[in-house]
Design an enzyme around this catalytic site. Sequence first.
Site, PDB file in Angstrom:
ATOM      1  N   SER A 281       1.266  -0.816  -0.310  1.00  0.00           N
ATOM      2  CA  SER A 281       0.280  -0.230  -0.017  1.00  0.00           C
ATOM      3  C   SER A 281       0.875   1.217  -0.050  1.00  0.00           C
ATOM      4  O   SER A 281       1.836   1.464   0.817  1.00  0.00           O
ATOM      5  CB  SER A 281      -1.297  -0.338   1.147  1.00  0.00           C
ATOM      6  OG  SER A 281      -1.930   1.505   1.479  1.00  0.00           O
TER       7      SER A 281
ATOM      8  N   LYS B 187     -14.171  -3.324   2.613  1.00  0.00           N
ATOM      9  CA  LYS B 187     -15.502  -2.046   2.968  1.00  0.00           C
ATOM     10  C   LYS B 187     -16.712  -2.204   3.471  1.00  0.00           C
ATOM     11  O   LYS B 187     -17.063  -1.669   3.717  1.00  0.00           O
ATOM     12  CB  LYS B 187     -15.071  -1.748   1.765  1.00  0.00           C
ATOM     13  CG  LYS B 187     -14.058  -0.920   0.944  1.00  0.00           C
ATOM     14  CD  LYS B 187     -13.799   0.502  -0.218  1.00  0.00           C
ATOM     15  CE  LYS B 187     -12.764   0.624  -0.404  1.00  0.00           C
ATOM     16  NZ  LYS B 187     -12.062   0.743  -1.445  1.00  0.00           N
TER      17      LYS B 187
ATOM     18  N   THR C 228     -19.236 -12.360 -10.428  1.00  0.00           N
ATOM     19  CA  THR C 228     -20.750 -13.467 -10.476  1.00  0.00           C
ATOM     20  C   THR C 228     -22.055 -12.654 -10.435  1.00  0.00           C
ATOM     21  O   THR C 228     -22.051 -11.490  -9.905  1.00  0.00           O
ATOM     22  CB  THR C 228     -20.566 -13.244  -8.805  1.00  0.00           C
ATOM     23  OG1 THR C 228     -19.032 -14.068  -8.259  1.00  0.00           O
ATOM     24  CG2 THR C 228     -21.787 -14.465  -7.978  1.00  0.00           C
TER      25      THR C 228
ATOM     26  N   GLY D 253      -4.952   3.240 -11.425  1.00  0.00           N
ATOM     27  CA  GLY D 253      -5.867   4.276  -9.833  1.00  0.00           C
ATOM     28  C   GLY D 253      -5.154   5.210  -9.445  1.00  0.00           C
ATOM     29  O   GLY D 253      -5.655   5.477  -8.148  1.00  0.00           O
TER      30      GLY D 253
HETATM   31  P1  NDP Z   1     -13.555  -6.467  -3.358  1.00  0.00           P
HETATM   32  O1  NDP Z   1     -12.807  -7.505  -3.317  1.00  0.00           O
HETATM   33  O2  NDP Z   1     -14.659  -5.857  -2.831  1.00  0.00           O
HETATM   34  O3  NDP Z   1     -14.232  -6.515  -5.098  1.00  0.00           O
HETATM   35  C1  NDP Z   1     -13.459  -7.346  -5.652  1.00  0.00           C
HETATM   36  C2  NDP Z   1     -14.247  -7.586  -7.171  1.00  0.00           C
HETATM   37  O4  NDP Z   1     -13.308  -8.069  -8.521  1.00  0.00           O
HETATM   38  C3  NDP Z   1     -15.719  -8.544  -7.246  1.00  0.00           C
HETATM   39  O5  NDP Z   1     -16.587  -8.127  -8.596  1.00  0.00           O
HETATM   40  C4  NDP Z   1     -15.504  -9.598  -7.764  1.00  0.00           C
HETATM   41  O6  NDP Z   1     -16.049 -10.370  -8.290  1.00  0.00           O
HETATM   42  C5  NDP Z   1     -14.232  -9.233  -8.998  1.00  0.00           C
HETATM   43  N1  NDP Z   1     -13.163 -10.401  -9.211  1.00  0.00           N
HETATM   44  C6  NDP Z   1     -12.092 -10.968  -8.216  1.00  0.00           C
HETATM   45  N2  NDP Z   1     -11.354 -11.346  -8.967  1.00  0.00           N
HETATM   46  C7  NDP Z   1     -11.305 -11.987  -9.825  1.00  0.00           C
HETATM   47  C8  NDP Z   1     -11.230 -12.429 -11.448  1.00  0.00           C
HETATM   48  N3  NDP Z   1     -10.227 -13.112 -11.609  1.00  0.00           N
HETATM   49  N4  NDP Z   1     -12.267 -11.937 -12.673  1.00  0.00           N
HETATM   50  C9  NDP Z   1     -13.166 -11.631 -12.941  1.00  0.00           C
HETATM   51  N5  NDP Z   1     -13.652 -10.593 -11.649  1.00  0.00           N
HETATM   52  C10 NDP Z   1     -12.787 -10.838 -10.413  1.00  0.00           C
HETATM   53  O7  NDP Z   1     -12.505  -5.537  -3.941  1.00  0.00           O
HETATM   54  P2  NDP Z   1     -12.668  -4.049  -4.286  1.00  0.00           P
HETATM   55  O8  NDP Z   1     -13.830  -3.593  -4.542  1.00  0.00           O
HETATM   56  O9  NDP Z   1     -12.320  -3.318  -2.944  1.00  0.00           O
HETATM   57  O10 NDP Z   1     -11.496  -3.661  -4.595  1.00  0.00           O
HETATM   58  C11 NDP Z   1     -11.433  -3.690  -6.206  1.00  0.00           C
HETATM   59  C12 NDP Z   1     -10.177  -3.229  -7.031  1.00  0.00           C
HETATM   60  O11 NDP Z   1     -10.100  -2.147  -6.921  1.00  0.00           O
HETATM   61  C13 NDP Z   1      -8.814  -3.511  -6.130  1.00  0.00           C
HETATM   62  O12 NDP Z   1      -7.427  -3.985  -7.566  1.00  0.00           O
HETATM   63  C14 NDP Z   1      -8.213  -2.005  -5.519  1.00  0.00           C
HETATM   64  O13 NDP Z   1      -6.958  -2.281  -5.309  1.00  0.00           O
HETATM   65  C15 NDP Z   1      -8.881  -1.228  -6.305  1.00  0.00           C
HETATM   66  N6  NDP Z   1      -9.193  -0.104  -5.990  1.00  0.00           N
HETATM   67  C16 NDP Z   1      -8.229   1.169  -5.743  1.00  0.00           C
HETATM   68  C17 NDP Z   1      -8.689   2.169  -5.416  1.00  0.00           C
HETATM   69  C18 NDP Z   1      -7.796   3.438  -5.787  1.00  0.00           C
HETATM   70  O14 NDP Z   1      -7.528   4.798  -5.613  1.00  0.00           O
HETATM   71  N7  NDP Z   1      -6.908   3.186  -6.827  1.00  0.00           N
HETATM   72  C19 NDP Z   1      -9.737   2.496  -4.421  1.00  0.00           C
HETATM   73  C20 NDP Z   1     -10.624   1.113  -4.562  1.00  0.00           C
HETATM   74  C21 NDP Z   1      -9.854  -0.143  -4.882  1.00  0.00           C
HETATM   75  P3  NDP Z   1     -17.556 -11.354  -7.331  1.00  0.00           P
HETATM   76  O15 NDP Z   1     -18.130 -11.105  -6.980  1.00  0.00           O
HETATM   77  O16 NDP Z   1     -17.547 -12.145  -9.073  1.00  0.00           O
HETATM   78  O17 NDP Z   1     -15.705 -12.020  -6.434  1.00  0.00           O
END
Ligand code: NDP
Length: 268
Positions: free
Chosen positions: A14, A65, A151, A237
């Site tokens: 981070s 979150k 999903t 990001g």
């Molecule tokens: P979550 O764990 O809450 O959600 C993850 C999402 O990614 C879900 O929709 C999940 O799908 C999907 N996913 C995970 N693995 C795969 C895969 N192999 N193929 C397709 N879909 C996949 O994470 P967050 O939403 O909190 O974070 C997501 C990303 O955003 C991270 O990389 C985080 O670092 C980045 N982020 C960056 C920020 C910034 O300020 N730049 C701020 C917030 C987040 P499913 O529902 O099917 O599990």
Amino acid sequence: MNKYAVIGSPIDHSLSPQIHSIFAQEADIEISYEAIEVNKENFKIKVDELLNKGYLGLNVTLPIKEEAFNYAEVKSENASLSESVNTLSFLDSSIYGHTTDGDGLLSDLSEKGFVLESSSVVLLGAGGSAKSIIPSLLSKKPKNLFLINRTREKAENLVNRYKTHFPQIELLEELNSEISVDIVINSTSAGTLGEDIFLPENLFNSKPKVYDLAYSKSETPFNLRAKKEGSREVYDGLGMLIHQAALSFEIWNRFKPSTKGIEKKIRP
Ligand code: NDP
């Protein structure tokens, strides 16, 4: 000294500690800011512990979150709307929950010349960050906001939640020739977790501008793929991270730090 931390998993890389230390220098406030590994299973124990140790605030990142939202006793309007919290603030023996992701993203998109108004936008993912940015994206009145998620049910729930007031939000399974995508936003954690991601065919055919919420030292895997498949303008990001951090810092310290030049300073 005021104690803060960012919690999540994985958390090792981070950049938030570095960003908050730059803000604290500008504000001339002494703070400590750590990165602490916390997952869904140990969320309550760990956060209770930090609260008891006198931490004044926490930033919350993936995948917790939604847990942070449930933990907060008093929620900001944005947090309530999105059911997601990325900033916890411990004040006057209450636990406040905010989300600064949506406003942080809008600031960075605007700085990078993205025009959401009347555009066809595809949002990949339906996790915590998708939840927190959807109200902000919709507030800019895009022509369409198409949601795609591994999903399906999770994306469907989000579409149903907003559909009455924002008919332009739709679930998308495959692209047909009638859809020309202007902007693709990746909010999945696939890249961060080192996993492959399944995408609809032809997603990048119309050369959309691409914004990946993830960031890394070099081009993110998602942005590399977008470029390979046709997109010319891709961003990661890091800018959003800086903007959302500045908003958290302001909530905690009532001081609005400058975000100018920080991206260059900390680009890993
Ligand atoms: P979550 O764990 O809450 O959600 C993850 C999402 O990614 C879900 O929709 C999940 O799908 C999907 N996913 C995970 N693995 C795969 C895969 N192999 N193929 C397709 N879909 C996949 O994470 P967050 O939403 O909190 O974070 C997501 C990303 O955003 C991270 O990389 C985080 O670092 C980045 N982020 C960056 C920020 C910034 O300020 N730049 C701020 C917030 C987040 P499913 O529902 O099917 O599990």
